[in-house]
Design an enzyme around this catalytic site. Structure first.
Site: not given
Length: 340
Positions: A239, A284
């Site tokens: 990611s 996040k």
């Protein structure tokens, strides 16, 4: 005179210790996750001859995860940013961790290639050598024939160099078809016949989706001029690809794409610069807010953008959420900040 029955308080303590041990140590078939960190990648990325003098920074974002226990399950009930997800089926913990490290390594190469192709400086040469087996699906034919670490080289005699090429070839087969795969294992070349069947219901891939039940990644060797080194420590998964690519590009072009700002983000990236969906976008966002980010770049696909927007609204952040589909789009957005 009736004697008093003796009590055994130590039994209660033993029971309490056992219960406590089960609560904090007994592993459930789930992974627990919560917001991790947002950290500058400037010191993680080194382009030979590149310049590291950005006033701002690019920040990768992570999710902290662990095998779920009853204690973590209980803890997850007290925040929308703590979650439980089913553990991958047909894969041991060792295979899962190995897969995460492989995904990170491939993601780093993808980031380098995408950055070099977008830049007018530098050169990259790529040699594709096969397709690496990272896991199989229990109950499907690959589980009986293939093992993590095998390198698939041919399908029905046709050479395959990338995972995309393998997927394209397998897409032409139907339920009950037989495919011959050639692969390498421990310096030995093996040939096995695999049967196509529908995927298990728990994977939610639909009744018409068929396959042999193998998860793969491309094996390749890429040579970069100038050389690029990425040192990410124990961080796993793909990611951080987008953020790594932006830092590489910034050093290659010797420009400050950050415009003195803190640019956090997430998203996979492939060789062609396409940005793909990730897990934990909402978590996040929280990590980026805590680290003082000004902008958060997030994949538009896979509901990532919608999840990030909802998280930003929930924590009432001034950080701007920016949807990204391609590497070129990310660069174009960052260039608009330089004109402000």
């Amino acid at each position: 005179m009736e004697q008093k029955r003796k009590s055994f308080p130590w039994i209660k303590w033993v029971v309490l210790i056992i219960v406590f041990f089960l609560i904090v140590r007994f592993e459930l078939p789930y992974y627990y996750s919560q917001p991790g960190m947002a950290e500058s990648v400037e010191e993680m990325v080194t382009v030979e001859g590149g310049i590291k003098d950005d006033e701002g920074m690019f920040m990768l974002t992570t999710v902290r995860s662990a095998k779920a226990t009853p204690a973590l399950l209980f803890w997850s009930l007290f925040s929308e940013f703590r979650s439980l997800n089913p553990a991958p089926s047909g894969m041991t913990d060792e295979e899962y961790n190995q897969r995460q490290q492989l995904l990170m390594a491939n993601s780093q190469d993808d980031a380098k290639i995408a950055a070099f192709r977008a830049s007018n400086k530098g050169d990259v040469q790529i040699d594709y050598t096969g397709v690496y087996v990272v896991g199989t699906t229990e109950g499907m034919s690959a589980a009986d024939q293939l093992e993590p670490g095998d390198i698939i080289t041919h399908v029905d005699g046709e050479e395959v160099g990338t995972s995309e090429a393998l997927i394209d070839l397998l897409a032409a087969y139907s339920d009950g078809d037989i495919v011959t795969m050639t692969f390498e294992r421990d310096d030995e070349t093996l040939v096995k016949n695999l049967a196509f069947s529908t995927f298990p219901d728990e994977l939610n891939l639909g009744d018409e989706r068929v396959g042999v039940g193998v998860s793969v990644e491309t094996v390749r060797t890429a040579t970069f001029t100038p050389e690029v080194e990425i040192t990410a420590g124990a961080i796993g998964g793909p990611s951080a690809g987008l953020i790594f690519a932006l830092e590489i590009y910034s050093q290659l072009e010797e420009i400050d794409l950050t415009s003195g700002l803190h640019i956090a983000g997430t998203g996979t990236i492939n060789e062609d610069g396409e940005v793909g969906a990730i897990g934990g976008a909402n978590q996040k966002v929280v990590a980026s807010e805590r680290a003082g980010a000004d902008y958060f770049l997030v994949p538009r696909s896979g509901h990532n953008y919608e999840d990030a927007l909802a998280a930003a609204e929930s924590i009432n952040t001034d950080m701007e959420i920016v949807p990204i589909e391609t590497f070129e789009e990310a660069i174009a957005f960052l260039e608009t900040l330089q004109n402000e």
